[in-house]
Design an enzyme around this catalytic site. Structure first.
Site, PDB file in Angstrom:
ATOM      1  N   THR A  85       7.479   2.087 -63.488  1.00 39.83           N
ATOM      2  CA  THR A  85       7.250   2.781 -62.228  1.00 39.83           C
ATOM      3  C   THR A  85       5.839   2.512 -61.730  1.00 39.83           C
ATOM      4  OG1 THR A  85       8.776   4.542 -62.860  1.00 39.83           O
ATOM      5  CG2 THR A  85       7.204   5.030 -61.094  1.00 39.83           C
TER       6      THR A  85
ATOM      7  N   CYS B  50     -16.579  -4.790 -74.984  1.00 40.50           N
ATOM      8  CA  CYS B  50     -15.508  -5.144 -75.918  1.00 40.50           C
ATOM      9  C   CYS B  50     -16.029  -5.301 -77.341  1.00 40.50           C
ATOM     10  CB  CYS B  50     -14.816  -6.431 -75.479  1.00 40.50           C
ATOM     11  SG  CYS B  50     -15.906  -7.857 -75.340  1.00 40.50           S
TER      12      CYS B  50
ATOM     13  N   ASN C  71     -18.904 -12.036 -68.589  1.00 42.97           N
ATOM     14  CA  ASN C  71     -19.171 -10.606 -68.501  1.00 42.97           C
ATOM     15  C   ASN C  71     -20.503 -10.195 -69.117  1.00 42.97           C
ATOM     16  OD1 ASN C  71     -17.471 -11.426 -70.827  1.00 42.97           O
ATOM     17  ND2 ASN C  71     -17.814  -9.334 -71.518  1.00 42.97           N
TER      18      ASN C  71
ATOM     19  N   GLN D  10     -14.789 -10.016 -63.585  1.00 38.57           N
ATOM     20  CA  GLN D  10     -16.196  -9.827 -63.224  1.00 38.57           C
ATOM     21  C   GLN D  10     -16.570 -10.547 -61.926  1.00 38.57           C
ATOM     22  OE1 GLN D  10     -18.445  -7.905 -64.657  1.00 38.57           O
ATOM     23  NE2 GLN D  10     -17.412  -7.355 -66.560  1.00 38.57           N
TER      24      GLN D  10
ATOM     25  N   SER E 143      -9.212  -6.584 -62.165  1.00 40.02           N
ATOM     26  CA  SER E 143      -9.224  -5.206 -62.638  1.00 40.02           C
ATOM     27  C   SER E 143      -9.959  -4.343 -61.624  1.00 40.02           C
ATOM     28  CB  SER E 143      -9.925  -5.119 -64.005  1.00 40.02           C
ATOM     29  OG  SER E 143      -9.683  -3.871 -64.610  1.00 40.02           O
ATOM     30  N   ALA E 144      -9.385  -3.198 -61.270  1.00 43.14           N
ATOM     31  CA  ALA E 144      -9.969  -2.361 -60.225  1.00 43.14           C
ATOM     32  C   ALA E 144     -11.272  -1.708 -60.638  1.00 43.14           C
ATOM     33  CB  ALA E 144      -8.967  -1.283 -59.805  1.00 43.14           C
ATOM     34  N   HIS E 145     -11.404  -1.366 -61.917  1.00 44.99           N
ATOM     35  CA  HIS E 145     -12.559  -0.556 -62.311  1.00 44.99           C
ATOM     36  C   HIS E 145     -13.862  -1.343 -62.381  1.00 44.99           C
ATOM     37  CE1 HIS E 145     -13.524  -1.403 -66.668  1.00 44.99           C
ATOM     38  NE2 HIS E 145     -12.361  -2.009 -66.577  1.00 44.99           N
TER      39      HIS E 145
ATOM     40  N   ALA F  27      -7.076  -5.990 -66.217  1.00 49.53           N
ATOM     41  CA  ALA F  27      -7.242  -7.409 -66.529  1.00 49.53           C
ATOM     42  C   ALA F  27      -6.789  -7.747 -67.939  1.00 49.53           C
ATOM     43  CB  ALA F  27      -8.696  -7.820 -66.325  1.00 49.53           C
ATOM     44  N   THR F  28      -6.911  -6.810 -68.892  1.00 56.10           N
ATOM     45  CA  THR F  28      -6.454  -7.100 -70.249  1.00 56.10           C
ATOM     46  C   THR F  28      -4.958  -7.381 -70.266  1.00 56.10           C
ATOM     47  OG1 THR F  28      -8.217  -5.840 -71.333  1.00 56.10           O
ATOM     48  CG2 THR F  28      -6.174  -6.155 -72.568  1.00 56.10           C
TER      49      THR F  28
END
Length: 385
Positions: free
Chosen positions: A244, A328, A156, A184, A204-206, A76-77
């Site tokens: 890639t 953050c 967040n 979030q 964001s996946a995490h 996301a960043t």
């Protein structure tokens, strides 16, 4: 071996779901799906490409987009940087005006300050007492030269939920683009980009039981010709993000988003139950209060401030994994900018913790955490002397 702490920091990162790990590992070894999906024309590359495109469909399906509107990023960043800088730079001329808020993630705030240094005017909206940004506040801040508004779906730190469709309509009526940081919110809030007046959205996946290092940016039709790439070198992802493609991470993100779609209602109901169990038991502590709107919020994230002299956060460090601020801010050890924007002073912010619940939180975890928090409150007088 020391006992691991209870995990209440899902808003910082989620563990990767075992089902996601399985599909991720299958893309790594020589006997697996390891080919280069971006440039190889042989069977190995084509197989990888098919998996990447399946993952793109899975991400799109969760948020009501079409696959061609999903651009892979590192998280996301990067998505936020691509959205803000990409729109600003694509205009060609300097100047102009963007709107964001004081309580955004640092990935937005720091990027906005970079744009300020380049000559873009930035308005940082002040949240209301409940930690929300209203459509009216956005409307009042709009100018003739406003070209972009960027606001988060879910805060967040607080877990508060902005009325994105209402805000987006205001922005669209004025001709500007609307970017939403949904890191979030994905998998926790029902997102429908086919209907919402949103032009760009970051994921964001995490934050959703996928791996770190992979994310996506939704690029809607109004933004497709108004966005300049930030990473060059091959013209991948429709020319918006060269490099890639990391098949193993992309496939994992797709799997994580598909699992979230399959269990959305069931998982949300469980989290609501756990949240209510937690709040009910904590309500017996004098002076504890919930930050942010009590109603416009996701159930997963709770920001709690304890009364003066009634809480010793150091007593919890070894037993509960929680956040005293957002991830953050933690490196600088400064008071939360979100809490300061809501009117907290530094001392009040130091008595505030964020507890975030997730897929693997249990009732036993809740009950044990409450007992530990109450013990930390009991030890507070000595702490504050």
């Amino acid at each position: 071996m020391n006992k691991r702490p209870l995990y209440f920091d899902y808003a910082a990162t989620t563990p990767v779901d075992e089902r996601v790990i399985k599909v991720m590992v299958e893309c790594l070894g020589f006997t697996g799906n390891f080919g280069n999906p971006a440039s190889s024309s042989h069977a190995f590359g084509q197989q990888a490409r098919q998996s990447v495109e399946q993952a793109r469909r899975q991400v799109a399906e969760l948020v009501g987009a079409t696959p061609g509107q999903i651009v892979w990023t590192s998280g996301a960043t990067e998505s936020n940087n691509l959205a803000l800088k990409g729109v600003a730079q694509a205009r060609g001329a300097g100047g102009g005006h963007i709107i964001t808020s004081q309580i955004e993630h640092k990935a937005i705030l720091d990027t906005a300050r970079q744009l300020q240094d380049a000559g873009v005017a930035v308005t940082y909206l002040v949240p209301d007492a409940e930690g929300l940004i209203s459509a009216q506040a956005v409307s009042e801040a709009m100018r003739e030269d406003t070209f972009l508004v960027s606001l988060m779906l879910v805060n967040n730190e607080l877990g508060t939920l902005n009325d994105i469709p209402a805000i987006g309509q205001v922005v669209r009526d004025r001709g500007a683009l609307f970017h939403v940081d949904a890191a979030q919110g994905a998998g926790k809030v029902a997102i429908d980009l086919a209907q919402w007046p949103v032009d760009l959205m970051s994921f964001s996946a995490h934050k959703l039981y996928g791996p770190k290092g992979i994310g996506a940016l939704y690029v809607g039709p109004r933004a497709q010709q108004r966005l300049q790439a930030q990473i060059h070198g091959g013209g991948h992802e429709g020319g918006l993000r060269s490099g890639t493609l990391a098949t193993h991470q992309i496939v994992a993100m797709g799997s994580a988003f598909a699992l979230a779609a399959d269990s959305f209602d069931e998982e949300k109901a469980v989290i609501v139950h756990l949240r209510e169990r937690l709040l009910e038991q904590l309500s017996s502590i004098p002076g504890v209060r919930l930050n942010g709107s009590p109603t416009r919020r996701i159930p997963h994230t709770l920001s709690l401030t304890f009364g003066e002299g009634e809480f010793n956060p150091a007593a919890l460090q070894a037993s509960i994994a929680f956040s005293a601020t957002s991830a953050c801010n933690s490196a600088s050890n400064t008071p939360s900018h979100v809490l300061l924007a809501l009117g907290h002073d530094a001392r009040s912010a130091s008595r505030t913790i964020r507890l975030s619940l997730g897929r693997f939180t249990t009732e036993q975890d809740i009950d044990q955490a409450v007992q530990l928090i109450k013990a930390a409150c009991a030890s507070a007088p000595a702490f504050w002397q």
